[in-house]
Design a protein around this motif. Structure first.
Motif: not given
Length: 414
Positions: A367-370, A392-397
């Motif tokens: 997830v982090v590289p994505l 949203t993405g970094y929070g979810l990661a």
């Protein structure tokens, strides 16, 4: 409208290939445990997990279409060799762990349907290599059709189960607002984190980026925008089906076991044994096992494909589908055979749980590289993540990493 339908059909399929990973036997175990112990109160966790999966798979398909690279290729190009190799190893471990869950799930289904000993069922799962090779030789569309057909079987089986259990719309809807005491219950929190942490399959992110890239190769900017649009529709439709099936498993467990006072049902085989007596419907248990077998077989197909994508992307190494399949399946079969021979059903159940812990541990490495790649304007161009998507993405990661670390620590402490 005919033009819209043609384009939608052209990009349809990849979403269903990755959706099967969200209804594998590992998901069944956590959904059954949550439903039997807490009824419908954990439905919001199912919804949250489903939406998280949709978001991450959407990012994955955009990476493949916009950059012309899959996630494994992007990791190899952007990271130092030691980091890239580490990511490859962790992904291979995750694929093997996922295949382990499919092996155990299929063996349990064969035992429930035909009375085969678990050891014999585990050994028989090696035969699916022949099916996969036959389908791959015919082309991707045949694999997609087979996957969709099995998903239809699973959906039909659970539609029958819902008719049997008759949960009631308003009773189920009330589960979308869990009581405040659930937030203070450590066991509810643990199962909730288990459902969330084991939902997203890390290798699906690699697979989806690769399939989407192949479908949109050599397209113009306008063509890529269409590809993102129609691939997103395909992804959301397929993952909605997976979300509904996961919800149906939890609702079934809540109706059949929680309401009847069987709150301790956490094992797939126990669930099978109790279904028909509880509902008074002989077919309920049989169709439950049929759906389990279909789910395990479906996930096996996509796991093999993901393994090929990962090996070629990280190592630029091509391996024949037969050899790749046999290697992955042997790595999964050996521990499953040992566990079932030494500890029987209990050992198989424990190994199923362990496989989900391994998957959870690896998820952050994908997830982090994505998020890094899809937020890089040099790589994504006009398709780069906007501010809201990045937040949203970094929070979810971050949430996924924290949740999975907590789950692993809990597992290590028993």
């Amino acid at each position: 409208m005919p033009g819209f339908a043609r384009k939608l059909l052209a990009f349809a399929g990849p979403g269903y290939l990755v959706a099967v990973g969200y209804m594998d036997p590992g998901n069944w175990a956590t959904d059954i445990a949550g439903g039997s112990r807490f009824g419908y109160a954990l439905l919001p966790v199912i919804l949250l997990s489903g939406f998280a999966a949709m978001f991450l798979q959407w990012l994955s398909l955009r990476l493949g279409i916009a950059s012309g690279r899959d996630l494994a290729q992007a990791c190899r190009e952007r990271f130092p060799a030691p980091v890239s190799r580490l990511l490859w190893v962790t992904c291979e471990i995750a694929i093997t762990a996922c295949d382990l869950a499919e092996v155990i799930g299929a063996a349990i289904a064969l035992k429930l349907l035909f009375g085969l000993p678990l050891v014999a069922g585990v050994a028989m799962t090696a035969l699916d290599t022949l099916l996969i090779l036959m389908l791959q030789r015919r082309g991707m569309r045949y694999i997609e059709a087979f996957v969709i057909a099995l998903m239809a079987v699973i959906g039909a089986c659970f539609a029958y189960e819902m008719v049997c259990c008759r949960p009631g719309f308003w009773v189920v809807a009330s589960g979308l607002i869990p009581p405040a005491r659930m937030l203070r219950d450590p066991s509810a929190l643990y199962i909730s984190l288990g459902i969330f942490g084991a939902t997203v399959m890390p290798h699906n992110l690699y697979l989806h980026s690769s399939i989407s890239r192949d479908r949109s190769a050599l397209l113009s900017m306008h063509g890529k925008k269409d590809a993102v649009r129609f691939s997103t529709i395909d992804c959301l439709a397929a993952l909605t089906v997976a979300l509904l099936i996961n919800g149906a498993i939890l609702i079934l467990a809540g109706s059949a076991f929680h309401r009847a006072g069987h709150a301790a049902v956490e094992d797939i085989q126990d669930a099978y044994r109790l279904l028909s007596p509880t509902f008074g419907a002989p077919l309920a248990a049989t169709l439950f096992a049929v759906a389990l077998l279909a789910a395990g077989q479906n996930s096996t197909l996509t796991g093999t494909m993901a393994g090929q994508v990962v090996m070629e992307g990280f190592l630029t190494l091509k391996m024949s589908p037969a050899l790749r399949r046999l290697l992955t399946r042997c790595l999964a079969i050996l521990p499953a055979l040992v566990a079932t021979e030494l500890a029987g059903e209990h050992g198989a159940a424990q190994l199923l749980v362990f496989s989900q812990v391994v998957l959870s541990l690896q998820l952050g490495f994908a997830v982090v590289p994505l998020m890094m790649f899809t937020s890089d304007r040099r790589l994504m161009g006009a398709f780069v993540n906007g501010p809201l998507t990045r937040v949203t993405g970094y929070g979810l990661a971050a949430l996924i990493v924290v949740v999975n670390l907590w789950l692993v620590l809990q597992a290590l402490h028993g």
